[in-house]
Design a protein around this motif. Sequence first.
Motif, PDB file in Angstrom:
ATOM      1  N   ASP A 191       0.811  -1.223   0.000  1.00  0.00           N
ATOM      2  CA  ASP A 191       0.000   0.000   0.000  1.00  0.00           C
ATOM      3  C   ASP A 191       0.843   1.270   0.000  1.00  0.00           C
ATOM      4  OD1 ASP A 191      -2.331  -1.489   0.052  1.00  0.00           O
ATOM      5  OD2 ASP A 191      -2.488  -1.444   2.243  1.00  0.00           O
ATOM      6  N   TYR A 192       1.991   1.240   0.660  1.00  0.00           N
ATOM      7  CA  TYR A 192       2.770   2.476   0.846  1.00  0.00           C
ATOM      8  C   TYR A 192       4.256   2.265   0.527  1.00  0.00           C
ATOM      9  CZ  TYR A 192      -1.430   3.496   3.554  1.00  0.00           C
ATOM     10  OH  TYR A 192      -2.722   3.665   3.958  1.00  0.00           O
ATOM     11  N   PRO A 193       4.582   1.765  -0.660  1.00  0.00           N
ATOM     12  CA  PRO A 193       5.991   1.492  -0.962  1.00  0.00           C
ATOM     13  C   PRO A 193       6.859   2.750  -0.958  1.00  0.00           C
ATOM     14  CG  PRO A 193       4.649   1.357  -2.953  1.00  0.00           C
ATOM     15  CD  PRO A 193       3.706   1.442  -1.794  1.00  0.00           C
ATOM     16  N   ASN A 194       6.310   3.872  -1.411  1.00  0.00           N
ATOM     17  CA  ASN A 194       7.107   5.097  -1.486  1.00  0.00           C
ATOM     18  C   ASN A 194       7.284   5.755  -0.119  1.00  0.00           C
ATOM     19  OD1 ASN A 194       7.589   5.291  -4.432  1.00  0.00           O
ATOM     20  ND2 ASN A 194       5.355   5.361  -4.507  1.00  0.00           N
ATOM     21  N   VAL A 195       6.261   5.688   0.706  1.00  0.00           N
ATOM     22  CA  VAL A 195       6.395   6.208   2.068  1.00  0.00           C
ATOM     23  C   VAL A 195       7.471   5.431   2.809  1.00  0.00           C
ATOM     24  CG1 VAL A 195       5.253   6.513   4.297  1.00  0.00           C
ATOM     25  CG2 VAL A 195       4.019   7.042   2.187  1.00  0.00           C
ATOM     26  N   ILE A 196       7.472   4.118   2.653  1.00  0.00           N
ATOM     27  CA  ILE A 196       8.480   3.285   3.312  1.00  0.00           C
ATOM     28  C   ILE A 196       9.873   3.611   2.784  1.00  0.00           C
ATOM     29  CG2 ILE A 196       9.310   0.923   3.615  1.00  0.00           C
ATOM     30  CD1 ILE A 196       6.347   0.045   3.542  1.00  0.00           C
ATOM     31  N   ALA A 197      10.000   3.767   1.478  1.00  0.00           N
ATOM     32  CA  ALA A 197      11.301   4.086   0.878  1.00  0.00           C
ATOM     33  C   ALA A 197      11.836   5.432   1.373  1.00  0.00           C
ATOM     34  CB  ALA A 197      11.183   4.095  -0.642  1.00  0.00           C
ATOM     35  N   CYS A 198      10.922   6.358   1.664  1.00  0.00           N
ATOM     36  CA  CYS A 198      11.312   7.704   2.097  1.00  0.00           C
ATOM     37  C   CYS A 198      11.227   7.880   3.613  1.00  0.00           C
ATOM     38  CB  CYS A 198      10.422   8.746   1.427  1.00  0.00           C
ATOM     39  SG  CYS A 198      10.555   8.810  -0.371  1.00  0.00           S
ATOM     40  N   ALA A 199      11.126   6.785   4.358  1.00  0.00           N
ATOM     41  CA  ALA A 199      10.922   6.875   5.803  1.00  0.00           C
ATOM     42  C   ALA A 199      12.011   7.689   6.492  1.00  0.00           C
ATOM     43  CB  ALA A 199      10.847   5.475   6.412  1.00  0.00           C
TER      44      ALA A 199
END
Length: 227
Positions: A191-199
């Motif tokens: 659901d949130y691959p980009n949020v995780i990548a930019c954590a």
Amino acid sequence: MTGGTKPDRGRLDRDTVVARALALVDAEGLEALTIRRLAVDLGVTPMALYWHFRNKDELLDALVEHLLGTVTLPELPAVPAVHGRDWAEQLHAALTAFAAALRPHPAIAPLIQARVLFSAPGLALAERALGLLREGGFSAEQAAQIGGYLVGAVVTLVVAEPGVSAEPDLELRDCHTRARQAALRSLSPSDYPNVIACAEPLTFCANGDAYFAQGIDLLVAGVRGVS
């Protein structure tokens, strides 16, 4: 105590009070600043401070005035550019100077916007920004609106810098940062691959200079884009 030696009670002046108040806010946050606490920190009675400031609002006004007084506006060119083509570059330089003055004092920064027009250094900053915006072709009304937005945007850059906050306890601040990173990384990867990548960059700013440079670039590009 915020550290340092106590001032001579007989030589307590307005600048000394403001400097100590700023140090207190930087060290412990805006909530720690009261007339009574400041008096204790200075080693005087609260009545000694009331000679300089009738109430806390006047003290906050003085803190903002002091902070705005540290903004080093660049010299204007002796010869204006042809057709005012460098107004955006000059605006960029002014906003950069403004941000540089606020960066060390994130706890005070939120007070700036409501008080910027009520001191000589604040008026000097406003005059420079409004003049450059008028030079860029904006009407007085547009310049006022955009100028207010830019002040608020720079304040937001300071207050919202990832990993930097008004929280004076560095260990607690680091703990909060780690907790926020862990919370983001625990999200659903589908659901949130980009949020995780930019954590990490969302919660910690590894390069403050680059963060502010990019922020000012975006602000000025936006203004230039609607001119």
